[in-house]
Design a protein around this motif. Structure first.
Motif, PDB file in Angstrom:
ATOM      1  N   UNK A  15       0.883  -1.300  -0.142  1.00  0.00           N
ATOM      2  CA  UNK A  15       0.145  -0.013  -0.050  1.00  0.00           C
ATOM      3  C   UNK A  15       1.037   1.153  -0.023  1.00  0.00           C
ATOM      4  N   UNK A  16       1.882   1.184   0.645  1.00  0.00           N
ATOM      5  CA  UNK A  16       2.865   2.490   0.765  1.00  0.00           C
ATOM      6  C   UNK A  16       3.506   2.493  -0.551  1.00  0.00           C
ATOM      7  N   UNK A 112       8.178  11.449   0.497  1.00  0.00           N
ATOM      8  CA  UNK A 112       8.929  10.387   1.161  1.00  0.00           C
ATOM      9  C   UNK A 112       9.307  10.827   2.676  1.00  0.00           C
ATOM     10  N   UNK A 113       9.890  12.096   2.622  1.00  0.00           N
ATOM     11  CA  UNK A 113      10.293  12.503   3.989  1.00  0.00           C
ATOM     12  C   UNK A 113       8.977  12.660   4.764  1.00  0.00           C
ATOM     13  N   UNK A 114       8.036  13.181   4.476  1.00  0.00           N
ATOM     14  CA  UNK A 114       6.838  13.170   5.290  1.00  0.00           C
ATOM     15  C   UNK A 114       6.276  11.905   5.740  1.00  0.00           C
ATOM     16  N   UNK A 115       6.421  10.798   4.774  1.00  0.00           N
ATOM     17  CA  UNK A 115       6.041   9.624   5.552  1.00  0.00           C
ATOM     18  C   UNK A 115       6.560   9.097   6.489  1.00  0.00           C
ATOM     19  N   UNK A 116       8.199   9.110   6.449  1.00  0.00           N
ATOM     20  CA  UNK A 116       9.082   8.832   7.587  1.00  0.00           C
ATOM     21  C   UNK A 116       8.761   9.653   8.962  1.00  0.00           C
ATOM     22  N   UNK A 131       0.613  10.647   4.054  1.00  0.00           N
ATOM     23  CA  UNK A 131       1.280  10.593   2.408  1.00  0.00           C
ATOM     24  C   UNK A 131       0.358  10.442   1.477  1.00  0.00           C
ATOM     25  N   UNK A 132      -1.047   9.681   1.959  1.00  0.00           N
ATOM     26  CA  UNK A 132      -2.157   9.756   0.676  1.00  0.00           C
ATOM     27  C   UNK A 132      -2.649  11.134   0.491  1.00  0.00           C
ATOM     28  N   UNK A 133      -2.892  11.937   1.556  1.00  0.00           N
ATOM     29  CA  UNK A 133      -3.559  13.155   1.335  1.00  0.00           C
ATOM     30  C   UNK A 133      -2.322  14.010   0.464  1.00  0.00           C
TER      31      UNK A 133
END
Length: 186
Positions: A15-16, A112-116, A131-133
């Motif tokens: 999903x990621x 990517x940074x936002x996800x971590x 990360x979806x939004x």
């Protein structure tokens, strides 16, 4: 279903990956076509980037410029974006896509940074939602596809804000990082 996905690491990673793929597609596909038509400011950055990539000088012959001179009197601007375009043109050649690529790349790195960071702040679900939004945000998509130095600023702003928030949380809530975060957001 979401509970099952979050508990199964394989499904979670798929999903990621799908969200990252969507984010990349929305930022990198058809850069030469959307947004429609390159405007004069974009073309100015692209031309300076092209000149720097070929000669090491801007269009006026200034070697390794630290300030770019535009067409009008007092039409000066920072050179960061032109330097990024110069690197992109070395790789992809002269095109509108190469001129817009640095914005798209920085925008994707922001996701990517936002996800971590989101995963570190919250749980896996928080990272996915964040990360979806961000991936489908019209604001972020537009600014990740436009070839101007100002379009890279939202990404740097997001990265800096998240970095300062993390530093504040990791250093036992040291007041200096909270003050810097307030200045950054102010």
């Amino acid at each position: 279903l979401m509970s099952h996905i979050l508990q199964n690491k394989k499904y979670y990673l798929v999903l990621v990956f799908l969200i990252f793929t969507l984010a990349a597609f929305l930022r990198f596909s058809s850069l030469n076509e959307y947004p429609l038509g390159a405007n004069p400011d974009e073309l100015s950055n692209i031309y300076d980037g092209y000149s720097i990539s070929k000669t090491g000088a801007d269009r006026w012959g200034q070697k390794y410029p630290t300030i770019l001179r535009g067409l009008g009197e007092n039409d000066n601007r920072p050179p960061m974006y032109a330097w990024l375009v110069a690197g992109s043109m070395k790789i992809f050649g002269k095109s509108i896509e190469a001129g817009r690529f640095p914005s798209a790349f920085i925008g994707f790195l922001t996701i990517i940074f936002l996800f971590f960071v989101a995963k570190k702040i919250g749980v896996n679900l928080f990272g996915l939602i964040t990360i979806f939004f961000a991936a489908i945000s019209p604001w972020h998509i537009f600014y990740s596809r436009y070839g101007l130095e100002g379009t890279t600023l939202p990404s740097f702003f997001i990265i800096l804000s998240l970095f300062l928030w993390q530093k504040y949380k990791e250093t036992d809530q040291k007041l200096l990082y909270l003050i810097l975060l307030g200045i950054c957001n102010g």
